[in-house]
Design an enzyme around this catalytic site. Sequence first.
Site, PDB file in Angstrom:
ATOM      1  N   ARG A  61       0.796  -1.225   0.000  1.00 21.36           N
ATOM      2  CA  ARG A  61       0.000   0.000   0.000  1.00 21.36           C
ATOM      3  C   ARG A  61       0.829   1.275   0.000  1.00 21.36           C
ATOM      4  NH1 ARG A  61      -3.027  -3.818   1.920  1.00 21.36           N
ATOM      5  NH2 ARG A  61      -1.086  -4.348   2.933  1.00 21.36           N
ATOM      6  N   THR A  62       1.805   1.323   0.898  1.00 15.65           N
ATOM      7  CA  THR A  62       2.525   2.585   1.058  1.00 15.65           C
ATOM      8  C   THR A  62       3.274   2.935  -0.228  1.00 15.65           C
ATOM      9  OG1 THR A  62       2.735   2.105   3.404  1.00 15.65           O
ATOM     10  CG2 THR A  62       4.157   3.830   2.528  1.00 15.65           C
ATOM     11  N   LYS A  90      25.337  -4.762  -2.707  1.00 16.05           N
ATOM     12  CA  LYS A  90      26.802  -4.779  -2.900  1.00 16.05           C
ATOM     13  C   LYS A  90      27.514  -4.220  -1.686  1.00 16.05           C
ATOM     14  CE  LYS A  90      26.364  -3.794  -7.851  1.00 16.05           C
ATOM     15  NZ  LYS A  90      26.631  -2.742  -8.855  1.00 16.05           N
ATOM     16  N   ARG A 111      11.618   3.752   3.175  1.00 12.91           N
ATOM     17  CA  ARG A 111      11.243   2.736   4.178  1.00 12.91           C
ATOM     18  C   ARG A 111      12.474   1.894   4.468  1.00 12.91           C
ATOM     19  NH1 ARG A 111       5.980  -1.018   4.492  1.00 12.91           N
ATOM     20  NH2 ARG A 111       5.202   1.034   5.097  1.00 12.91           N
ATOM     21  N   HIS A 139       5.700   6.045  11.390  1.00 12.17           N
ATOM     22  CA  HIS A 139       5.142   5.921  10.035  1.00 12.17           C
ATOM     23  C   HIS A 139       4.160   7.093   9.869  1.00 12.17           C
ATOM     24  CE1 HIS A 139       3.773   4.320   6.352  1.00 12.17           C
ATOM     25  NE2 HIS A 139       3.386   3.115   6.714  1.00 12.17           N
TER      26      HIS A 139
HETATM   27  C1  NCD Z   1       2.139  -0.994   8.253  1.00  7.72           C
HETATM   28  C2  NCD Z   1       3.632  -0.795   8.351  1.00  7.72           C
HETATM   29  O1  NCD Z   1       4.367  -1.035   7.384  1.00  7.72           O
HETATM   30  O2  NCD Z   1       4.046  -0.373   9.419  1.00  7.72           O
HETATM   31  N1  NCD Z   1       1.717  -1.204   6.930  1.00  7.72           N
HETATM   32  C3  NCD Z   1       1.395  -0.105   6.189  1.00  7.72           C
HETATM   33  O3  NCD Z   1       2.239   0.684   5.834  1.00  7.72           O
HETATM   34  N2  NCD Z   1       0.099   0.107   5.922  1.00  7.72           N
HETATM   35  C4  NCD Z   1       1.591  -1.983   9.205  1.00  7.72           C
HETATM   36  C5  NCD Z   1       2.154  -3.366   9.243  1.00  7.72           C
HETATM   37  O4  NCD Z   1       3.040  -3.735   8.475  1.00  7.72           O
HETATM   38  O5  NCD Z   1       1.659  -4.143  10.072  1.00  7.72           O
END
Ligand code: NCD
Length: 309
Positions: A61-62, A90, A111, A139
């Site tokens: 999703r993100t 690497k 991320r 997040h």
């Molecule tokens: C979350 C995350 O990555 O922290 N997912 C997201 O971005 N919607 C929640 C999760 O992974 O449980």
Amino acid sequence: MFTRRHIISTRDFTREEIDHILNRAEELEIYAGGVGKGAGRKSDLLEGKILANLFYEPSTRTRLSFEVAMKRLGGEVINVSSPETSSAAKGENLVDTIKVVSKYCDIIALRHPKEGASRMAASFSSVPIINAGDGAGQHPTQTLLDLYTIKKENLLDKLKIALIGDLKYGRTVHSLAYALSLYGAKLFFVSPEALNMPEEIKMDLKEAGADIFESTDIKEVIKDVNVLYLTRIQRERFPDQTEYNKVAGTYRITTELIRENEGVVIMHPLPKIDEIDAEVDQMENARYFTQAFYGIPVRMAVLSILLER
Ligand code: NCD
């Protein structure tokens, strides 16, 4: 207000700043696609701008919603979607990657499995860094879309919310709890003892005047809240898998449980594993798929505000 700033933690926001982003998301939602009034409309607000998605941890999703948000506003996207296919494999360190990639693009969504990675990256980047999840840390854009969902339910000013599941390792609940303390929400933390909200976060929240109640049992709080915010137990963060096995499957939302509070709104950042019964997806109360859609207008708002000319 924010042009060219980094977005690292919800602790860096004031309530006015969050409200500004949510209002912008509302304005941009007509360009977010989907069905209904926005379908097919496109904006050129970010034409000529490039977003680099640097994702060193799994994401659906993100990453996709950042990409769609940028594209719906006329911008372009470059991607590193797995460490194995980038120079990280690497042995390149994150600092060098950021120094180079920030010269290739106008904004970076990062991320990374290490807590603090985005804050560190920000000090080496010549363009804004958006923290798209740093280990068990924060997040912030997830929180913004969570708040947007709550706002759409007209609950932002009278919120009584249970954060349920993995409050120790869950970055979404860390970010969300800080932001909610700005809105005077009543917070119910529901987790197994081993996954309690970290003490330092609770202390910060109490200092900010937050009203907190803790429990290990959803039944004890369900009648007192208007939102249930479920989370996945974050298996990948456990140093010892036997510890994970002890808490896996602790909570399960069933249709019977929801009937104890007919009007309750159910949210989840997704992915969900086994914490919500499949039949609950069909109930009026379930908002998590709409919530995931709101990732698009909210990330459009964040990108457009950071890249404002
Ligand atoms: C979350 C995350 O990555 O922290 N997912 C997201 O971005 N919607 C929640 C999760 O992974 O449980």
